[in-house]
Motif scaffolding. Structure first.
Motif, mmCIF file in Angstrom:
data_model
loop_
_atom_site.group_PDB
_atom_site.id
_atom_site.type_symbol
_atom_site.label_atom_id
_atom_site.label_comp_id
_atom_site.label_asym_id
_atom_site.label_seq_id
_atom_site.Cartn_x
_atom_site.Cartn_y
_atom_site.Cartn_z
ATOM 1 N N GLY A 100 13.491 17.288 8.136
ATOM 2 C CA GLY A 100 14.116 16.692 9.122
ATOM 3 C C GLY A 100 15.284 15.768 8.600
ATOM 4 N N ALA A 101 15.928 15.149 7.702
ATOM 5 C CA ALA A 101 16.998 14.619 7.148
ATOM 6 C C ALA A 101 17.930 14.621 7.574
ATOM 7 C CB ALA A 101 16.353 13.626 6.150
ATOM 8 N N LEU A 171 3.260 18.193 6.598
ATOM 9 C CA LEU A 171 4.215 18.418 7.834
ATOM 10 C C LEU A 171 5.464 18.556 7.523
ATOM 11 C CD1 LEU A 171 3.148 14.187 8.480
ATOM 12 C CD2 LEU A 171 2.879 15.894 10.181
ATOM 13 N N ARG A 172 6.032 17.933 6.519
ATOM 14 C CA ARG A 172 7.194 19.326 5.540
ATOM 15 C C ARG A 172 7.470 20.754 6.160
ATOM 16 N NH1 ARG A 172 9.631 19.958 -0.324
ATOM 17 N NH2 ARG A 172 11.931 20.413 0.537
ATOM 18 N N GLU A 173 6.140 21.291 5.735
ATOM 19 C CA GLU A 173 6.205 23.061 5.885
ATOM 20 C C GLU A 173 6.027 23.648 6.843
ATOM 21 O OE1 GLU A 173 2.600 23.398 3.372
ATOM 22 O OE2 GLU A 173 3.986 22.860 0.792
ATOM 23 N N GLU A 177 11.984 20.811 10.566
ATOM 24 C CA GLU A 177 12.906 19.463 11.227
ATOM 25 C C GLU A 177 12.557 17.907 11.757
ATOM 26 O OE1 GLU A 177 15.661 20.904 12.575
ATOM 27 O OE2 GLU A 177 14.910 21.991 11.068
ATOM 28 N N MET A 178 10.883 17.495 11.060
ATOM 29 C CA MET A 178 10.818 16.437 11.856
ATOM 30 C C MET A 178 11.062 15.847 10.215
ATOM 31 S SD MET A 178 6.706 15.628 11.774
ATOM 32 C CE MET A 178 6.118 16.145 13.331
ATOM 33 N N ASP A 212 9.984 10.185 13.227
ATOM 34 C CA ASP A 212 9.035 10.934 13.493
ATOM 35 C C ASP A 212 7.711 10.610 13.467
ATOM 36 O OD1 ASP A 212 10.872 12.528 15.379
ATOM 37 O OD2 ASP A 212 10.974 13.762 13.351
ATOM 38 N N VAL A 213 7.691 10.354 11.990
ATOM 39 C CA VAL A 213 6.171 9.481 10.862
ATOM 40 C C VAL A 213 6.717 9.224 9.958
ATOM 41 C CG1 VAL A 213 4.898 10.335 10.007
ATOM 42 C CG2 VAL A 213 5.889 11.988 11.525
#
Length: 454
Positions: A100-101, A171-173, A177-178, A212-213
């Protein structure tokens, strides 16, 4: 070893570790020279930076340096504390782009690199870590926040960092966008101090409170650092108020971290606190078996005798990193000398590891601890009486003797009033069964084990 030789190695190092890792961790190092004892010294931006490079790239650097100068023996890192030692550019820990960066326009998130080895499919699950694994999997699915924060704690080498990385990867996979930010507590403190010096606190607050996390590893390092704790507390509150997920790890439970502010301790305890227990024999054996399957891809045709993995799982019991390192050394040694992995090769190549891992807990000590815990006399613990008040503690003591000493079953039986080895075997199996179904027995055994190993 000269500065020119170090410079000549740069392209090789970049190809070996990857461009991102190179730019983040190798390029900021400054070569300072080598002394007569073969110690090569580098300056690094921070203590954390030097420690991270030493732990994660030290062996690789040493091997590469040795190819150009055989006199190199070891590495040393010191903090850059004057202008000429400081790297030209501030290190940006971006070996793995933070999810998401780019979308958020923040491509300079100061996160730590994620290790590609640390994913859920390489994490071996057993009873000591099954709850931590299940909670981590649940958080990694994203969606509604069910417990906040998730607090993972346990000793060195039990899998905390592996689970933290695995959550971030998952989470990345699942949602590119997170914005997932993973870093150590020391990195958080470093960035905070840096923002204070540069008078950029508003940027710092905006950055850390807009993710987000947030994942913070080894949070015990901020204990006693009043200003850092203050900022961490406000960041924590801001994210919780926005219903953003926070995941924390430490080497001990929140209420056991000395010099941690009560309000932070209370916040950390408000979510799900999960203990990663020390590994048992079955889990260690499973880890070794998984590693062997992975190694066979690189060491084709290498034979390993029956009983070797069982021996290692039994003897190296306190730290999974040491266990995995021993297996890596064993395969490398066998490959270099062109021999199959037999017990004599294990003894030769791992003599120092095996000596360091020797169990020094005695049967007498176990009997005393168990008798004190259950408030009975040692005479009753090892005596002939079979009433439940004595029989169950006796079985617990036998179980701990089997787990924590290298004594044989017949010898353990002799130390418990001359009992047969089959009696000891029955007692051990009975406690193993009860640990699955009786919470009190499981807690008693775990408490006694920790007391004995302390």
């Amino acid at each position: 070893m000269t500065l020119e030789q170090w410079g000549a190695l740069q392209s090789t190092l970049c190809k070996t570790v990857g461009e991102n890792n190179y730019k983040t961790w190798i390029e900021p190092l400054r070569f300072k020279g080598m002394n007569d004892e073969g110690v090569v010294t580098f300056s690094a931006p921070t203590n954390f930076f030097g420690t991270y490079v030493s732990q994660n790239f030290g062996d690789l650097l040493l091997a590469q340096l040795s190819t150009v100068d055989s006199a190199v023996r070891r590495l040393s890192f010191r903090v850059a504390n004057d202008p000429k030692d400081a790297p030209a550019a501030k290190p940006q820990a971006k070996p793995v782009p933070t999810p998401g960066a780019a979308a958020a326009g923040r491509d300079d998130l100061p996160g730590a690199p994620l290790d590609a080895r640390f994913k859920f499919d390489t994490f071996v699950v057993g009873k000591p870590n099954e709850l931590a694994h299940a909670a981590s999997k649940r958080v990694s699915e994203g969606g509604a926040v069910t417990f906040n924060p998730l607090f993972l704690y346990g000793g060195v080498g039990l899998g905390k960092t592996h689970l933290m990385h695995a959550i971030a990867w998952e989470l990345r996979e699942r949602n590119p966008e997170m914005t997932v930010l993973y870093l150590s507590a020391e990195q958080f403190m470093y960035r905070f101090v840096q923002a204070l010096r540069e008078r950029r606190m508003l940027d710092f607050k905006e950055l850390f409170r807009s993710v987000d996390v947030l994942m913070v590893d080894d949070v015990q390092f901020i204990a006693g650092k009043d200003s850092t704790q203050e900022e961490f507390f406000h960041t924590f509150n801001a994210l919780v108020d926005q219903n953003k997920q926070i995941i924390i790890s430490a080497d001990r439970a929140p209420d056991e971290i000395k010099d941690l502010e009560n309000r932070i301790r209370s916040r950390l305890q408000s979510g799900l606190v999960v203990d990663l227990h020390p590994t048992d024999y079955e889990l260690r054996l499973g880890i070794l078996q998984t590693k062997v399957e992975a190694y066979r891809k690189h060491y084709t045709g290498l034979e390993i005798d029956d009983g070797v993995l069982e021996f290692l799982a039994l003897r190296i019991s306190t730290n999974v990193r040491v266990l995995e390192g021993a297996l890596t050394r064993l395969f490398a040694f066998a490959s270099l000398v062109g021999k199959p992995i037999k017990m004599d090769l294990v003894q030769d190549s791992l003599s120092d590891v095996l000596r360091a891992s020797e169990r020094k807990i005695s049967i007498d000590e176990i009997q005393r601890q168990v008798a004190d815990h259950y408030n009975i006399r040692i005479g009753d613990l090892i005596g002939p009486k079979r009433v439940r008040n004595f029989a169950r503690p006796r079985q617990v003591a036998m179980y701990l003797c089997k787990q924590l000493t290298s004594r044989s079953l017949p010898e353990i039986g002799r130390r418990f009033g001359g009992r047969d080895h089959t009696t000891v075997m029955h007692g051990v199996r009975r406690i193993e069964e009860l640990r699955q179904s009786d919470i009190q027995i499981d807690e008693d055994v775990e408490m006694l084990r920790r007391a004995l190993e302390a």
